[in-house]
Every structure is written in C-alpha cells, then in structure tokens.
Design a protein around this motif. Structure first.
Motif, mmCIF file in Angstrom:
data_model
loop_
_atom_site.group_PDB
_atom_site.id
_atom_site.type_symbol
_atom_site.label_atom_id
_atom_site.label_comp_id
_atom_site.label_asym_id
_atom_site.label_seq_id
_atom_site.Cartn_x
_atom_site.Cartn_y
_atom_site.Cartn_z
ATOM 1 N N GLN A 150 0.821 -1.206 0.000
ATOM 2 C CA GLN A 150 0.000 0.000 0.000
ATOM 3 C C GLN A 150 0.856 1.258 0.000
ATOM 4 O O GLN A 150 0.519 2.263 -0.638
ATOM 5 C CB GLN A 150 -0.935 -0.007 1.209
ATOM 6 C CG GLN A 150 -2.031 -1.056 1.128
ATOM 7 C CD GLN A 150 -2.888 -1.086 2.389
ATOM 8 O OE1 GLN A 150 -2.702 -0.271 3.296
ATOM 9 N NE2 GLN A 150 -3.813 -2.044 2.438
ATOM 10 N N ALA A 169 0.794 4.180 -2.776
ATOM 11 C CA ALA A 169 0.532 5.560 -2.358
ATOM 12 C C ALA A 169 1.655 6.490 -2.787
ATOM 13 O O ALA A 169 1.406 7.653 -3.159
ATOM 14 C CB ALA A 169 0.361 5.610 -0.835
ATOM 15 N N GLU A 222 -2.152 12.729 1.560
ATOM 16 C CA GLU A 222 -2.730 12.174 2.795
ATOM 17 C C GLU A 222 -2.752 10.647 2.746
ATOM 18 O O GLU A 222 -2.502 9.972 3.752
ATOM 19 C CB GLU A 222 -4.142 12.719 2.988
ATOM 20 C CG GLU A 222 -4.166 14.193 3.388
ATOM 21 C CD GLU A 222 -5.575 14.722 3.566
ATOM 22 O OE1 GLU A 222 -6.531 13.999 3.190
ATOM 23 O OE2 GLU A 222 -5.730 15.856 4.076
ATOM 24 N N GLN A 223 -3.054 10.096 1.575
ATOM 25 C CA GLN A 223 -3.018 8.629 1.432
ATOM 26 C C GLN A 223 -1.606 8.097 1.641
ATOM 27 O O GLN A 223 -1.410 7.026 2.241
ATOM 28 C CB GLN A 223 -3.541 8.241 0.046
ATOM 29 C CG GLN A 223 -5.028 8.440 -0.142
ATOM 30 C CD GLN A 223 -5.486 8.103 -1.549
ATOM 31 O OE1 GLN A 223 -4.677 7.756 -2.425
ATOM 32 N NE2 GLN A 223 -6.797 8.203 -1.789
#
Length: 372
Positions: free
Chosen positions: A128, A132, A158-159
């Motif tokens: 992830q 991102a 932000e992710q």
C-alpha cells in the motif's frame, strides 16, 4: 576460809577459760575473714585477671517488647508477571518452576496464527505504501502541469502519510512481539526466579487471555507482612527495628525495619498490617514466600532502671547473681533482683548501682571458683 579460797580459785579459772574462749573466737573470725579475702583474690591468676571482660551497669530507659505473627511474601515491586501477547498453541516450555532465568532467556515457544496474520499485514502495508508513493508522485506532476487540482494533490499526499503510518504500526507491533513467521518466543523480561508457572506444552491460548503464563521474582529482597492487634497499634511506629525468626530456622534471627504501616484494619481479624523489608541475598535464600514468621519488636518505655547485659547473670539456687569487679582487682558475688529482660539487656530492681562493673565472659566459671 578454805571454802572461800576454793571459790576464788574457781572464779579465776572461769575467767581464764572465758578469756581463752573469746580470744579463740576472735582469732577464728579473723582467720575466716582472711580466708574469704584470700579466696576472692586467688580465684583467678593475675594473668586471668588481666583478660576479664566486663560491662558497666547503666541507667537506661526500659525497653518494651512486642511479639507479632506474620508471613513472608514476595517483594511486589520486584515481581513481574509474563502474559501471552498473542493467541496460539504452546509447542515447548523451556524452564521449570523454581529455575533462575536471565533477562531475555527463552521461556516458551508458541505457534501463533496471530503472528502469521501480522506478517501478512506487514506485506500488505508495504504494498500500500508503494502504491501511495506512486499516486502522490503522479498527482504532484499533474498538478504542476495544470492537469490536476490542488485538492487531488492533497488527497494523494494524505493517502501516502496513512500508508506510512500503517507500515510503522505493523513494524512496531512486530518489534514488540518478535518471533519469526508464525513462531512467537516468550522471553524473560527480567532476571530472577520462576516462582509461578502455568504454561504447559499443548496448551491453547487466546490473545485476550487474562491468565499469566509465568511469574518471575527477584528473591534478593522480600517482605514480611505482620499483623498488629488493635490494642498494640499505638506501640508500633515506622522505622522500628524488628527481629524475625521462622519455623524452618528457629535459631537464626533476621534483622529488618518497619517501612510501611497499612492504616486499614481487617474487619474480620481486627488487625492492622505492617511491612518489614528484609535482605535475602544469601546464596541459600533462606527466606521463601509463604513461610510463617515470628516478629519481635522493641520500643522505648518510660521507666528508668539499672541495666546490664543479660549474659552476665548467673542463676543458682533460685536466685540471680552477678560477679562484680571492684577496685580493678577484687571479685565479689552479688545477688540481684531482675525487673525485666528484653533481648540482650536485663533491667534490675535492686542489687547493683550504676557504673559497677560486671563480668560478662566466663562468669559462671568465676562464680563457681569464688563459691568453692
């Protein structure tokens, strides 16, 4: 005339006999006194007189004593309970009850599904984070070209921060648990003795299990919890010295001090508890938790009495005696009346004056020599 002459002769003879008897009596008395004096002075040789051990009779405040009962317990400040941090199946237990363990030593090995899930979470978090990072880079490039709004750039960043946080969380969790793959290793957090053991091979565990697997304690220092009855509460203070004896070692006295008074009375026994800290760093660890303990306390009273060491007293024919050294050379046996004995000190009602010197070593032999 003849009768009178005979009478005078009898009177003169009687007076002579009386005088002789008086002289003999006086001579015998002087001889007796001389004999006692010689006996006192010759009971010991001059060399022995030089090595006499004495103590002075002193005026002291009478110390009162108090006997309590109690129990030896762990020093709870040095007790560590080891809980399972993951659920799973115990494959092996490496130690036994009573063993000494070093900090970091392996206690048990657990095969854990929770740990396997954590491993998968770490892989997913890294994936992830990689996605991102790419999304944030693309959003930044498009924003510079005017193809993406500032809102899209902020959302991508932000992710990215959320992905980094998740990876850090999983990593910290792995650092806490340790282990490799699905194998979780239970290690000793401190050094000490294993005083409680509930783990066994084949046991199934849950991650929310409230039961600890092991308890480790350092026995170098232990507590004695003693019970004080309500009538004695006023006589017990912080800092009082305490002598502790046990059933296991009746002739051995352990020294400690009261360092805590629990100001709550037990409603059933009507007693208040006090805590005494004892060093137990002898290699044999004589004192063990759950032992029964007798606690002896001393505290100052108000009476003033002449006091001498208890070992100086000789008990003979239902009477207490001491051997006194007078003028540095004369030995004298004196009867005494004992008021009270507390520990190694005896307080007297009568028999000695302050500053008189009493023999405290081999006094029984000297007493027998003087009497013979």
């Amino acid at each position: 005339m003849k009768t009178l002459k005979i009478f005078n002769i009898l009177i003169i003879a009687g007076l002579a006999a009386f005088s002789a008897l008086g002289l003999a009596s006086c001579t015998n008395s002087e001889a007796e006194d001389k004999k006692d004096s010689v006996a006192d002075n010759s009971a010991l040789t001059p060399e022995q007189m030089k090595h006499l051990v004495t103590a002075d009779a002193e005026i002291k405040t009478v110390a009162n004593d108090l006997s309590l009962t109690g129990k030896i317990q762990f020093n709870e400040d040095k007790v560590v309970k080891v809980f399972p941090l993951v659920g799973g199946h115990i494959e092996d237990v490496k130690i036994e009850l009573g063993d000494y363990v070093q900090k970091g030593q392996v206690l048990a090995v657990i095969r854990s599904g929770d740990l396997a899930d954590l491993q998968q979470q770490a892989i997913s978090a890294r994936s992830q984070l990689s996605v991102a990072q790419k999304n944030a880079q693309v959003a930044e490039d498009m924003s510079k070209s005017g193809l993406a709004s500032q809102k899209d750039l902020v959302a991508a960043q932000e992710q990215l921060q959320a992905a980094k946080g998740e990876l850090n969380r999983v990593g910290e969790r792995q650092n806490i648990l340790g282990g490799n793959g699905s194998v979780y290793v239970v290690k000793a957090p401190v050094g000490g003795y294993v005083v409680e053991k509930k783990a066994a091979p084949g046991m199934e565990l849950r991650s929310d299990d409230p039961e600890n697997l092991f308890t480790i304690s350092n026995l170098d220092q232990i507590w004695v919890i003693a019970n004080v009855y309500e009538s004695d509460l006023a006589n017990v203070k912080l800092g009082y010295s305490a002598d502790i004896s046990t059933l296991a070692y009746p002739n051995k006295v352990f020294k400690g001090k009261i360092d805590k008074i629990f100001n709550v009375l037990d409603p059933s026994s009507k007693t208040e508890q006090v805590r005494i800290v004892l060093n137990n760093n002898d290699k044999n660890f004589f004192l063990k938790p759950e032992m029964f303990a007798n606690v002896h306390l001393e505290y100052a009273g108000t009476d003033q009495k002449v006091a001498i060491p208890s070992k100086a007293i000789v008990f003979d024919k239902s009477q207490n005696y001491v051997v006194v050294l007078q003028n540095g050379k004369d030995l004298l046996v004196k009867p005494i009346e004992v008021y009270k004995t507390t520990g190694e000190t005896t307080y007297l009602t009568s028999g000695l004056a302050p500053n008189e010197k009493v023999i405290t070593d081999n006094q029984l032999l000297i007493y027998q020599a003087l009497n013979n």
